[in-house]
Design a protein around this motif. Structure first.
Motif, PDB file in Angstrom:
ATOM      1  N   VAL A 185     -22.274  43.954  26.608  1.00  0.00           N
ATOM      2  CA  VAL A 185     -22.073  43.370  25.283  1.00  0.00           C
ATOM      3  C   VAL A 185     -21.563  41.949  25.416  1.00  0.00           C
ATOM      4  O   VAL A 185     -20.700  41.659  26.253  1.00  0.00           O
ATOM      5  CB  VAL A 185     -21.084  44.234  24.468  1.00  0.00           C
ATOM      6  CG1 VAL A 185     -20.722  43.526  23.150  1.00  0.00           C
ATOM      7  CG2 VAL A 185     -21.677  45.592  24.184  1.00  0.00           C
ATOM      8  N   SER A 186     -22.071  41.072  24.578  1.00  0.00           N
ATOM      9  CA  SER A 186     -21.657  39.660  24.605  1.00  0.00           C
ATOM     10  C   SER A 186     -20.158  39.514  24.405  1.00  0.00           C
ATOM     11  O   SER A 186     -19.553  40.242  23.607  1.00  0.00           O
ATOM     12  CB  SER A 186     -22.406  38.899  23.515  1.00  0.00           C
ATOM     13  OG  SER A 186     -21.878  37.573  23.383  1.00  0.00           O
ATOM     14  N   THR A 187     -19.558  38.573  25.107  1.00  0.00           N
ATOM     15  CA  THR A 187     -18.137  38.282  24.915  1.00  0.00           C
ATOM     16  C   THR A 187     -17.928  37.301  23.761  1.00  0.00           C
ATOM     17  O   THR A 187     -16.784  36.983  23.432  1.00  0.00           O
ATOM     18  CB  THR A 187     -17.536  37.675  26.196  1.00  0.00           C
ATOM     19  OG1 THR A 187     -18.223  36.445  26.512  1.00  0.00           O
ATOM     20  CG2 THR A 187     -17.643  38.641  27.367  1.00  0.00           C
ATOM     21  N   GLN A 188     -18.995  36.844  23.142  1.00  0.00           N
ATOM     22  CA  GLN A 188     -18.937  35.973  21.955  1.00  0.00           C
ATOM     23  C   GLN A 188     -18.130  34.700  22.203  1.00  0.00           C
ATOM     24  O   GLN A 188     -17.526  34.153  21.287  1.00  0.00           O
ATOM     25  CB  GLN A 188     -18.357  36.732  20.761  1.00  0.00           C
ATOM     26  CG  GLN A 188     -19.069  38.002  20.398  1.00  0.00           C
ATOM     27  CD  GLN A 188     -20.460  37.755  19.807  1.00  0.00           C
ATOM     28  OE1 GLN A 188     -20.856  36.625  19.607  1.00  0.00           O
ATOM     29  NE2 GLN A 188     -21.193  38.831  19.537  1.00  0.00           N
ATOM     30  N   GLY A 189     -18.120  34.249  23.458  1.00  0.00           N
ATOM     31  CA  GLY A 189     -17.401  33.031  23.776  1.00  0.00           C
ATOM     32  C   GLY A 189     -15.895  33.202  23.874  1.00  0.00           C
ATOM     33  O   GLY A 189     -15.176  32.205  24.063  1.00  0.00           O
ATOM     34  N   LEU A 190     -15.411  34.422  23.770  1.00  0.00           N
ATOM     35  CA  LEU A 190     -13.965  34.662  23.880  1.00  0.00           C
ATOM     36  C   LEU A 190     -13.501  34.476  25.324  1.00  0.00           C
ATOM     37  O   LEU A 190     -14.236  34.796  26.262  1.00  0.00           O
ATOM     38  CB  LEU A 190     -13.641  36.076  23.408  1.00  0.00           C
ATOM     39  CG  LEU A 190     -13.933  36.380  21.943  1.00  0.00           C
ATOM     40  CD1 LEU A 190     -13.867  37.890  21.702  1.00  0.00           C
ATOM     41  CD2 LEU A 190     -12.977  35.637  21.022  1.00  0.00           C
ATOM     42  N   ASP A 191     -12.305  33.993  25.495  1.00  0.00           N
ATOM     43  CA  ASP A 191     -11.733  33.831  26.827  1.00  0.00           C
ATOM     44  C   ASP A 191     -11.176  35.181  27.269  1.00  0.00           C
ATOM     45  O   ASP A 191     -10.061  35.550  26.965  1.00  0.00           O
ATOM     46  CB  ASP A 191     -10.618  32.773  26.786  1.00  0.00           C
ATOM     47  CG  ASP A 191     -10.021  32.534  28.179  1.00  0.00           C
ATOM     48  OD1 ASP A 191     -10.546  33.081  29.161  1.00  0.00           O
ATOM     49  OD2 ASP A 191      -9.022  31.787  28.256  1.00  0.00           O
ATOM     50  N   LEU A 192     -12.008  35.944  28.012  1.00  0.00           N
ATOM     51  CA  LEU A 192     -11.614  37.281  28.436  1.00  0.00           C
ATOM     52  C   LEU A 192     -11.415  37.359  29.939  1.00  0.00           C
ATOM     53  O   LEU A 192     -11.153  38.422  30.476  1.00  0.00           O
ATOM     54  CB  LEU A 192     -12.689  38.298  27.984  1.00  0.00           C
ATOM     55  CG  LEU A 192     -12.913  38.393  26.467  1.00  0.00           C
ATOM     56  CD1 LEU A 192     -14.060  39.335  26.164  1.00  0.00           C
ATOM     57  CD2 LEU A 192     -11.645  38.827  25.753  1.00  0.00           C
ATOM     58  N   GLY A 248      -1.946  27.341  17.462  1.00  0.00           N
ATOM     59  CA  GLY A 248      -1.208  28.135  18.434  1.00  0.00           C
ATOM     60  C   GLY A 248      -2.070  28.659  19.559  1.00  0.00           C
ATOM     61  O   GLY A 248      -3.241  28.293  19.690  1.00  0.00           O
ATOM     62  N   PRO A 249      -1.495  29.554  20.372  1.00  0.00           N
ATOM     63  CA  PRO A 249      -2.207  30.095  21.531  1.00  0.00           C
ATOM     64  C   PRO A 249      -3.350  31.022  21.133  1.00  0.00           C
ATOM     65  O   PRO A 249      -3.509  31.359  19.962  1.00  0.00           O
ATOM     66  CB  PRO A 249      -1.120  30.857  22.291  1.00  0.00           C
ATOM     67  CG  PRO A 249      -0.132  31.247  21.232  1.00  0.00           C
ATOM     68  CD  PRO A 249      -0.134  30.100  20.251  1.00  0.00           C
ATOM     69  N   LEU A 250      -4.127  31.433  22.129  1.00  0.00           N
ATOM     70  CA  LEU A 250      -5.210  32.379  21.896  1.00  0.00           C
ATOM     71  C   LEU A 250      -4.664  33.687  21.319  1.00  0.00           C
ATOM     72  O   LEU A 250      -3.491  34.020  21.518  1.00  0.00           O
ATOM     73  CB  LEU A 250      -5.945  32.668  23.207  1.00  0.00           C
ATOM     74  CG  LEU A 250      -6.689  31.497  23.846  1.00  0.00           C
ATOM     75  CD1 LEU A 250      -7.216  31.915  25.215  1.00  0.00           C
ATOM     76  CD2 LEU A 250      -7.829  31.032  22.956  1.00  0.00           C
ATOM     77  N   GLY A 251      -5.506  34.414  20.618  1.00  0.00           N
ATOM     78  CA  GLY A 251      -5.097  35.702  20.083  1.00  0.00           C
ATOM     79  C   GLY A 251      -4.664  36.647  21.190  1.00  0.00           C
ATOM     80  O   GLY A 251      -5.120  36.544  22.339  1.00  0.00           O
ATOM     81  N   SER A 256      -7.695  39.469  20.052  1.00  0.00           N
ATOM     82  CA  SER A 256      -7.701  39.418  18.595  1.00  0.00           C
ATOM     83  C   SER A 256      -8.168  38.055  18.089  1.00  0.00           C
ATOM     84  O   SER A 256      -8.035  37.032  18.762  1.00  0.00           O
ATOM     85  CB  SER A 256      -6.310  39.727  18.037  1.00  0.00           C
ATOM     86  OG  SER A 256      -5.425  38.673  18.318  1.00  0.00           O
ATOM     87  N   GLY A 257      -8.747  38.066  16.901  1.00  0.00           N
ATOM     88  CA  GLY A 257      -9.178  36.840  16.245  1.00  0.00           C
ATOM     89  C   GLY A 257      -8.953  36.962  14.750  1.00  0.00           C
ATOM     90  O   GLY A 257      -8.775  38.062  14.217  1.00  0.00           O
ATOM     91  N   VAL A 258      -8.965  35.829  14.069  1.00  0.00           N
ATOM     92  CA  VAL A 258      -8.786  35.809  12.623  1.00  0.00           C
ATOM     93  C   VAL A 258     -10.160  35.707  11.961  1.00  0.00           C
ATOM     94  O   VAL A 258     -10.951  34.818  12.280  1.00  0.00           O
ATOM     95  CB  VAL A 258      -7.897  34.634  12.184  1.00  0.00           C
ATOM     96  CG1 VAL A 258      -7.824  34.561  10.656  1.00  0.00           C
ATOM     97  CG2 VAL A 258      -6.506  34.771  12.773  1.00  0.00           C
ATOM     98  N   PHE A 259     -10.421  36.632  11.043  1.00  0.00           N
ATOM     99  CA  PHE A 259     -11.686  36.661  10.326  1.00  0.00           C
ATOM    100  C   PHE A 259     -11.442  36.390   8.844  1.00  0.00           C
ATOM    101  O   PHE A 259     -10.436  36.829   8.291  1.00  0.00           O
ATOM    102  CB  PHE A 259     -12.365  38.018  10.493  1.00  0.00           C
ATOM    103  CG  PHE A 259     -12.866  38.257  11.886  1.00  0.00           C
ATOM    104  CD1 PHE A 259     -14.176  37.951  12.226  1.00  0.00           C
ATOM    105  CD2 PHE A 259     -12.024  38.779  12.858  1.00  0.00           C
ATOM    106  CE1 PHE A 259     -14.647  38.163  13.513  1.00  0.00           C
ATOM    107  CE2 PHE A 259     -12.487  38.995  14.149  1.00  0.00           C
ATOM    108  CZ  PHE A 259     -13.804  38.687  14.477  1.00  0.00           C
ATOM    109  N   VAL A 260     -12.396  35.692   8.215  1.00  0.00           N
ATOM    110  CA  VAL A 260     -12.312  35.422   6.784  1.00  0.00           C
ATOM    111  C   VAL A 260     -13.459  36.137   6.083  1.00  0.00           C
ATOM    112  O   VAL A 260     -14.530  36.361   6.666  1.00  0.00           O
ATOM    113  CB  VAL A 260     -12.383  33.903   6.481  1.00  0.00           C
ATOM    114  CG1 VAL A 260     -11.245  33.182   7.160  1.00  0.00           C
ATOM    115  CG2 VAL A 260     -13.735  33.323   6.891  1.00  0.00           C
ATOM    116  N   GLY A 261     -13.231  36.502   4.823  1.00  0.00           N
ATOM    117  CA  GLY A 261     -14.285  37.130   4.035  1.00  0.00           C
ATOM    118  C   GLY A 261     -15.438  36.173   3.796  1.00  0.00           C
ATOM    119  O   GLY A 261     -15.282  34.945   3.860  1.00  0.00           O
TER     120      GLY A 261
END
Length: 307
Positions: free
Chosen positions: A300-307, A260-263, A166-171
């Motif tokens: 699909v790209s991981t978009q730099g997420l730590d997966l 805080g920690p990762l999503g 999960s990640g936080v998105f803004v409008g």
């Protein structure tokens, strides 16, 4: 009892008018009136009453109309099964998917499953919480849903096949868009938060970041409204980051860094009933879905997420 009488009653109740029901049934009003009279003779009581707003069912009429609705649905399904048989399809499989997965993957998913000429696929979109129950009851064959559901898994098989977090998105109208630093909790507390998917398995509460501040709006059962708001307003929302970016409706600079920690993990799993995996046709479709999900995860790209 003649099931056609119940089917006709169901259509009358649904239309609320004898004349509109006649149009749908392609019969004359005297013919439909005789059918209703036959049913009332069988019942020994009225099944419809006339009001200034049209016709309405009596208590017994409503119960019989519900049976008629089921007969109509079964009849239509039977006709579709015959069409599938004549088209060369072997079987139909019902696959549950959550709303964000549908929106993010529909193009690739359609292309993949259209290549399979042996089976018909019925994709059913809805919350994971509701659909996992349908899977347990045998009303779904497979479910593509969050891997980390709080359910008893004794009779279910779960294969984690698509990685996400999960990640936080803004409008797009938010002043926080494009920020290259971690946004403080003090700033986050002042934002307009919404909740997405409280019953769909992809919810992180804003309170995990901003304490006791309540989100001002919540959306469940659909993701389209949330994506629209991210395009037109300054709201903040937590979503599975990889899937959200795959929709093409949000951009990478709308995902912000928070304290805080990762999503939390928001991986997608292929859920199925263990007892069905021994069935050859079921096993073939299970493999078809598994290959699609694994290929998607790898391509699909991981978009730099730590997966």
């Amino acid at each position: 009892m003649n099931p056609n009488l119940l089917k006709q009653l169901a259509i009358v109740v649904k239309q609320g008018s004898l004349s509109r029901a006649c149009e749908q049934l392609y019969i004359t009003q005297p013919t439909l009136t005789r059918s209703i009279q036959q049913l009332e003779i069988k019942v020994g009581a009225p099944v419809l009453i006339r009001t200034r707003y049209g016709v309405q069912p009596t208590e017994i009429g409503a119960r019989l109309a519900q049976i008629g609705e089921r007969i109509l649905a079964e009849t239509e399904q039977g006709e579709e099964v015959i069409r599938q048989f004549h088209s060369g399809y072997h079987n139909e499989f019902v696959i549950g998917i959550d709303p964000l997965w549908e929106f993010a993957t529909v193009e690739k998913m359609t292309a993949h499953f259209m290549q399979e000429k042996r089976y018909v696929f019925h994709f059913r979109t809805g919350s994971a919480a509701a659909q996992i129950e349908l899977l347990q009851k045998g009303e779904l064959d497979f479910l593509l849903a969050p891997a980390h559901l709080s359910v008893k898994q004794g009779t279910l098989d779960r294969q984690l096949l698509f990685r996400d977090r999960s990640g936080v998105f803004v409008g797009k109208r938010s002043v926080l868009r494009g920020a290259n630093k971690t946004i403080s909790q003090e700033v986050l507390e002042k934002q307009n938060w919404i909740v997405a998917g409280a019953n769909a398995g992809f919810l992180d509460r804003p309170s995990e970041i901003i304490g006791l501040k309540a989100a001002s709006m919540a959306f469940t059962g659909s993701i389209r409204s949330v994506l629209y708001l991210l395009n037109t307003s300054d709201v903040l929302v937590r979503l599975p980051a990889r899937l959200a970016l795959m929709t093409g409706e949000v951009e990478l600079d709308q995902m912000i860094q928070v304290p805080g920690p990762l999503g939390a993990r928001r991986d997608i799993a292929l859920w199925s009933r263990i007892e069905n995996l021994e069935r050859p046709e079921y096993s073939k479709v299970h493999d078809l879905i598994r290959v699609f999900m694994q290929t998607l995860d790898e391509s699909v790209s991981t978009q730099g997420l730590d997966l």
